[in-house]
Design an enzyme around this catalytic site. Structure first.
Site, mmCIF file in Angstrom:
data_model
loop_
_atom_site.group_PDB
_atom_site.id
_atom_site.type_symbol
_atom_site.label_atom_id
_atom_site.label_comp_id
_atom_site.label_asym_id
_atom_site.label_seq_id
_atom_site.Cartn_x
_atom_site.Cartn_y
_atom_site.Cartn_z
ATOM 1 N N GLN A 1 -9.892 23.373 23.359
ATOM 2 C CA GLN A 1 -9.554 24.398 24.356
ATOM 3 C C GLN A 1 -9.918 25.798 23.830
ATOM 4 O O GLN A 1 -10.468 26.619 24.562
ATOM 5 C CB GLN A 1 -8.052 24.310 24.666
ATOM 6 C CG GLN A 1 -7.632 25.045 25.919
ATOM 7 C CD GLN A 1 -8.095 24.365 27.200
ATOM 8 O OE1 GLN A 1 -8.492 23.211 27.181
ATOM 9 N NE2 GLN A 1 -8.086 25.093 28.301
ATOM 10 N N GLU B 1 -4.495 -0.153 13.325
ATOM 11 C CA GLU B 1 -3.371 -0.502 12.420
ATOM 12 C C GLU B 1 -2.048 -0.502 13.182
ATOM 13 O O GLU B 1 -1.011 -0.134 12.624
ATOM 14 C CB GLU B 1 -3.227 0.463 11.230
ATOM 15 C CG GLU B 1 -4.470 1.002 10.612
ATOM 16 C CD GLU B 1 -5.217 -0.015 9.783
ATOM 17 O OE1 GLU B 1 -4.670 -1.109 9.588
ATOM 18 O OE2 GLU B 1 -6.335 0.287 9.366
HETATM 19 C C1 FAD Z 1 -13.052 1.105 15.059
HETATM 20 C C2 FAD Z 1 -11.987 0.077 14.887
HETATM 21 C C3 FAD Z 1 -11.733 -0.427 13.607
HETATM 22 C C4 FAD Z 1 -10.788 -1.449 13.431
HETATM 23 N N1 FAD Z 1 -10.636 -2.020 12.181
HETATM 24 C C5 FAD Z 1 -9.922 -3.168 12.061
HETATM 25 C C6 FAD Z 1 -9.946 -3.933 10.841
HETATM 26 O O1 FAD Z 1 -10.572 -3.534 9.850
HETATM 27 N N2 FAD Z 1 -9.265 -5.108 10.787
HETATM 28 C C7 FAD Z 1 -8.564 -5.579 11.868
HETATM 29 O O2 FAD Z 1 -8.002 -6.670 11.762
HETATM 30 N N3 FAD Z 1 -8.503 -4.881 13.040
HETATM 31 C C8 FAD Z 1 -9.179 -3.696 13.165
HETATM 32 N N4 FAD Z 1 -9.167 -2.987 14.351
HETATM 33 C C9 FAD Z 1 -8.390 -3.508 15.474
HETATM 34 C C10 FAD Z 1 -7.163 -2.646 15.826
HETATM 35 O O3 FAD Z 1 -6.210 -2.762 14.796
HETATM 36 C C11 FAD Z 1 -6.666 -3.134 17.202
HETATM 37 O O4 FAD Z 1 -7.587 -2.624 18.158
HETATM 38 C C12 FAD Z 1 -5.261 -2.678 17.488
HETATM 39 O O5 FAD Z 1 -4.333 -3.322 16.656
HETATM 40 C C13 FAD Z 1 -4.849 -2.920 18.953
HETATM 41 O O6 FAD Z 1 -5.182 -4.210 19.381
HETATM 42 P P1 FAD Z 1 -5.988 -4.396 20.759
HETATM 43 O O7 FAD Z 1 -7.160 -3.496 20.725
HETATM 44 O O8 FAD Z 1 -6.238 -5.837 20.963
HETATM 45 O O9 FAD Z 1 -4.986 -3.860 21.897
HETATM 46 P P2 FAD Z 1 -3.786 -4.672 22.575
HETATM 47 O O10 FAD Z 1 -2.912 -5.283 21.549
HETATM 48 O O11 FAD Z 1 -4.346 -5.553 23.615
HETATM 49 O O12 FAD Z 1 -3.000 -3.495 23.265
HETATM 50 C C14 FAD Z 1 -3.375 -2.908 24.522
HETATM 51 C C15 FAD Z 1 -2.275 -1.962 24.955
HETATM 52 O O13 FAD Z 1 -1.057 -2.709 25.179
HETATM 53 C C16 FAD Z 1 -0.019 -2.157 24.399
HETATM 54 N N5 FAD Z 1 0.873 -3.224 23.936
HETATM 55 C C17 FAD Z 1 0.525 -4.399 23.362
HETATM 56 N N6 FAD Z 1 1.625 -5.090 23.022
HETATM 57 C C18 FAD Z 1 2.681 -4.333 23.377
HETATM 58 C C19 FAD Z 1 4.097 -4.508 23.294
HETATM 59 N N7 FAD Z 1 4.642 -5.596 22.742
HETATM 60 N N8 FAD Z 1 4.904 -3.517 23.775
HETATM 61 C C20 FAD Z 1 4.352 -2.396 24.334
HETATM 62 N N9 FAD Z 1 3.018 -2.188 24.443
HETATM 63 C C21 FAD Z 1 2.206 -3.134 23.973
HETATM 64 C C22 FAD Z 1 -0.708 -1.476 23.225
HETATM 65 O O14 FAD Z 1 0.130 -0.494 22.645
HETATM 66 C C23 FAD Z 1 -1.940 -0.916 23.889
HETATM 67 O O15 FAD Z 1 -1.625 0.305 24.508
HETATM 68 C C24 FAD Z 1 -10.047 -1.918 14.537
HETATM 69 C C25 FAD Z 1 -10.259 -1.374 15.817
HETATM 70 C C26 FAD Z 1 -11.236 -0.418 16.003
HETATM 71 C C27 FAD Z 1 -11.502 0.077 17.397
#
Ligand code: FAD
Length: 383
Positions: free
Chosen positions: A339, A366
């Site tokens: 901004q 994480e």
């Molecule tokens: C660039 C990048 C690097 C990464 N590096 C690693 C890595 O090295 N190793 C690894 O294992 N993973 C890694 N990840 C994965 C990352 O940790 C996950 O994307 C993250 O934990 C969320 O999981 P998801 O994307 O499946 O979202 P989801 O779990 O599907 O969540 C979607 C939405 O629903 C909400 N939600 C889900 N469950 C609940 C609940 N019980 N109560 C309320 N809200 C909820 C979440 O908060 C979120 O807003 C990486 C991701 C990215 C994008």
């Protein structure tokens, strides 16, 4: 209480800051545009000792405390999120599980090269249908004679497919526990193992010059000695690894908030509108005051969490609080900073544009902010 950094931490902070300003900042915009993982800056970071920071010297680590590791990560993030991601994932997710849960033979075999930054290791937890709901993972490992046979896939795995990636610690399902929950087990899979394939993911909004991968296991056979720790201890490994990793994500957020604040401060003194620097308008001064205050609070919370860890006290709640708070503070700081920059803040030639994008994952990786709030509420009574 002592709020003063030790001489060792001050020297570290200064040397990493000088390095980041000189070696990373000038390249960050171009690497981000080209979506390029730089092996040159990786090597330079390794030479500076930014890998194996909390690992003891007997495995070629730096033998530092967690505060030191966090300060270094923060200083790299102050200039670039992608490079900080390479360090945070390399240390907390790659080296951490092998160091904390590996046997002596595994540590001697894998850690020295990783601590010298010659190799990178990855931590494979997330799957296509299993993000926050980690217990539901589908990747399986079955013991067949002297080998584990692994089938399944992982997604979004940091440092999983660089030219120097040596392998992954994969979280697998090895059975069902007596209470009906899945039995999770960590297994080391070396790069080059038949049936194991790693593919780089492209098209990220943020951390574009860091490496993110999909991993595939198709009847992938590894020796039974590749078991990390004990069968069924994967869930504990995951929780322990994530507690530490959350501190590094908090450090990335704090460093990013600091970087965005400094960009806003500088620009607001230089940019003149209606005959005055925009920093002289009270509405802007107040924004800068809010940013500085929140960054200070974030730093105190994060350093306290690290202090708890370094002093072998329970730190899970504080790690979740620090990750949650620091990432949300960075969100407010990058928003204000763009901004301040007006239209220029939306252009790729300006670092703040990248900070704005790089921020978003910090509220997701994480454990999302929602998951952090769940973790904190579950242990809210803990001192
Ligand atoms: C660039 C990048 C690097 C990464 N590096 C690693 C890595 O090295 N190793 C690894 O294992 N993973 C890694 N990840 C994965 C990352 O940790 C996950 O994307 C993250 O934990 C969320 O999981 P998801 O994307 O499946 O979202 P989801 O779990 O599907 O969540 C979607 C939405 O629903 C909400 N939600 C889900 N469950 C609940 C609940 N019980 N109560 C309320 N809200 C909820 C979440 O908060 C979120 O807003 C990486 C991701 C990215 C994008």
């Amino acid at each position: 209480m002592d709020f003063v950094l030790s001489t060792e931490h001050e020297v570290l902070k200064k040397s990493v800051r000088d390095f980041a300003e000189k070696e990373i900042k000038p390249l960050a915009i171009e690497l981000d545009k080209r979506e390029e993982f730089s092996y040159d800056t990786m090597k330079a970071m390794a030479n500076l000792g930014l890998f194996g920071m909390f690992v003891s010297e007997e495995y070629d680590g730096q033998g530092m405390d967690y505060v030191g590791y966090i300060i270094a990560t923060e200083e790299i993030a102050r200039v670039d999120g992608s490079h900080a991601a390479t360090i945070a994932a390399g240390n907390s997710l790659g080296i951490g599980p092998i160091y904390y849960y590996g046997n002596e033979e595994q540590k001697r075999k894998y850690l020295p090269k990783a601590c010298r930054g010659e190799t990178l290791w990855a931590f494979g937890l997330t799957e296509t249908h299993t993000g926050s709901d980690t217990g539901n993972m589908q990747t399986t490992a079955v013991l067949d004679g002297d080998e584990w046979v692994i089938n399944g896939s992982k997604i979004f795995i940091s440092n999983g497919s660089t030219d120097i990636t040596a392998g992954v610690v994969a979280l697998t399902k090895t059975g069902t526990r007596d209470d009906g929950r899945p039995e999770l087990t960590s297994i080391i899979v070396e790069r080059g193992t038949p049936g194991f394939e790693a593919k780089t993911m492209h098209g990220k909004l943020m951390w574009r010059s860091s490496n993110t991968s999909e991993l595939y296991f198709a009847d992938c056979r590894v020796p039974k000695e590749n078991l990390l720790g004990l069968i069924g201890h994967g869930f504990d490994h995951m929780l322990g690894t994530l507690d530490g990793a959350r501190l590094s994500i908090a450090a990335m957020s704090l460093g990013g908030a600091q970087g965005a604040f400094e960009l806003a401060l500088k620009y607001s003194k230089e940019r003149v509108q209606s005959g005055k620097p925009i920093s002289s308008f009270q509405v802007n001064t107040f924004k800068l005051a809010d940013m500085a205050t929140e960054i200070e609070c974030a730093r105190l919370l994060l350093y306290k969490a690290c202090w708890l860890r370094d002093n072998e006290q329970s730190f899970g709640k504080h790690a979740a609080m620090a990750k949650l708070y620091c990432s949300e503070v960075m969100g407010r700081c990058v928003n204000h900073s763009v901004q301040f920059h007006g239209g220029y803040g939306l252009m790729k030639e300006y670092d703040v544009e990248r900070f704005y994008r790089d921020h978003k994952l910090l509220e997701i990786g994480e454990g999302t902010s929602e998951v952090q709030r769940i973790v904190i509420s579950r242990i809210i009574d803990e001192v």
